[in-house]
Design an enzyme around this catalytic site. Structure first.
Site, PDB file in Angstrom:
ATOM      1  N   ASP A  71       0.952  -1.319   0.092  1.00 32.70           N
ATOM      2  CA  ASP A  71       0.049   0.004   0.062  1.00 32.70           C
ATOM      3  C   ASP A  71       0.920   1.393  -0.182  1.00 32.70           C
ATOM      4  OD1 ASP A  71      -2.836   0.879  -0.178  1.00 32.70           O
ATOM      5  OD2 ASP A  71      -3.204   0.703   1.885  1.00 32.70           O
ATOM      6  N   ASP A 131      -9.492  -2.004   2.278  1.00 33.14           N
ATOM      7  CA  ASP A 131      -9.246  -1.374   3.434  1.00 33.14           C
ATOM      8  C   ASP A 131     -10.259  -1.925   4.432  1.00 33.14           C
ATOM      9  OD1 ASP A 131      -6.927   0.002   2.578  1.00 33.14           O
ATOM     10  OD2 ASP A 131      -8.277   1.639   1.911  1.00 33.14           O
TER      11      ASP A 131
END
Length: 377
Positions: free
Chosen positions: A219, A265
């Site tokens: 990420d 997420d």
């Protein structure tokens, strides 16, 4: 302020200016607060209910409801596979027409979304059916080979109630396909998230740490190191993110200035939080300490992501804040309670793994034989 934007494994990024060339009016503080508060609430719902349903899923004997267990090898490879997929999508959008790619993706997610939403609403809809409802059982079975070498490829059991749920979900699917309305997008996004948390199981806490740690690096690299993730997220028209308009108070349901949160997420930390709930239950102490701790850690991490993005007006990888919180808080609690060994020794077998099934049968037979020996004595 620009909209917050993210892809499935990304946190938040800034969206570009409106495509029509006009200047979008700045969002009001009330609109921003409503958008981010709504995103936070929508992120919590599939984690909470998905974790609860994962417990039932782990105990299910129905082949169609069995979870997919992620091993440490799968967890280690996942960031590499995700990176290759992300880069491949980026090249596709650069080489081919964005319109045709999104048309193909829309049809793909149209089918997946209907199935996911149908599976999500099925337990709730069952409460509304009358007792005398004519409910018939069906089985969709595909096999390969014949005789002793016959193997099951697909074995899905369903009933008339499931078909009703499928019909209702198809209405949402057509609405999404024709209008791409943000509410239809969110219904599909919530269904994908809840199904992911329910059906994707980590086999132990160490595997969860490997998965979250690898995606933490993934990420950060793809958000801060390149523009690949932001470009793909802007180009990708599919229900892979939850959205909420910042200008809802001004424009109502036709608002178009969205704050966004990627499903990754939600699902990635969510499957770790669900694992901790199952660990809580395995302790047989009638407490859910680790589940509530990790759930509070998720709220803290996502809130911190939104706050920092709002302050710096820059793309923020949510897993940068969620991973340390979701792992760190439960580990600190385990240290305080002296249960670190129990936490990391907790293991879940894969119900689809023939070896696990064999071991389970052997264990059952061994227990039965011991019981017979005691009776004989």
């Amino acid at each position: 302020m620009d909209s917050a934007l993210s892809d499935p494994h990304n946190g938040s990024a800034e969206s570009g200016s409106p495509t029509n060339g006009t200047t979008r009016p700045p969002s009001t503080p009330e609109g921003i607060a409503l958008a981010y508060g709504s995103l936070l609430l929508m992120a919590l719902l599939p984690i909470f209910f998905g974790a609860l349903r994962s417990v039932r899923c782990a105990r299910s004997k129905n082949a169609s409801d069995m979870p997919e267990t992620i091993t440490s090898r799968d967890a280690a490879r996942f960031p590499i596979i995700a990176s290759c997929t992300l880069l491949g999508l980026y090249l596709f959008f650069k080489i081919f027409s964005q319109e045709y790619i999104n048309l193909l993706l829309s049809m793909y997610f149209f089918v997946l979304g209907i199935l996911a939403l149908s599976h999500t609403i099925s337990p709730f809809m069952n409460k509304f059916f009358p007792a005398n409802f004519p409910n018939r059982q069906y089985q969709l079975l595909f096999t390969q080979g014949s005789g002793e070498s016959k193997e099951e490829i697909v074995n899905y059991e369903f009933d008339t109630k499931d078909l009703v749920c499928l019909g209702l979900s198809s209405i949402v699917g057509v609405w999404y396909l024709l209008r791409k309305h943000w509410i239809a997008n969110n219904l599909f996004g919530l269904a994908f998230s809840l199904n992911g948390v329910e059906l994707l199981h980590l086999n132990n806490v160490s595997t969860g740490c490997i998965l979250l740690g690898g995606l933490f690096i993934y990420d950060v690299f793809w958000v801060f190191g390149t523009n690949v993730m932001v470009t793909v997220a802007k180009s990708f028209e599919a229900p892979i993110k939850l959205v909420f308009p910042q200008d809802l108070l001004e424009k109502g349901l036709e608002a178009d200035n969205f704050a966004m949160l990627g499903l990754g997420d939600i699902v990635i930390p969510g499957i770790f939080i669900a694992l901790l709930l199952r660990f809580d239950i395995s302790l047989k102490k009638n407490t859910h300490t680790y589940f509530y701790t990790s759930f509070a850690a998720y709220i803290f991490g996502l809130g911190l992501t939104i706050f920092i993005m709002h302050i710096f007006k820059h793309a923020q990888p949510a897993l940068l804040y969620l991973v340390p919180a979701c792992i760190g808080f439960p580990v600190l609690v385990a240290l305080a309670k002296g249960e670190v060994t129990e936490m990391f020794s907790y293991e879940e077998s894969n119900p689809k793994d023939p070896a696990a099934v064999t071991e389970s049968k052997e264990g059952t037979e061994a227990s039965a034989s011991k019981g017979l020996e005691k009776k004989e004595k």
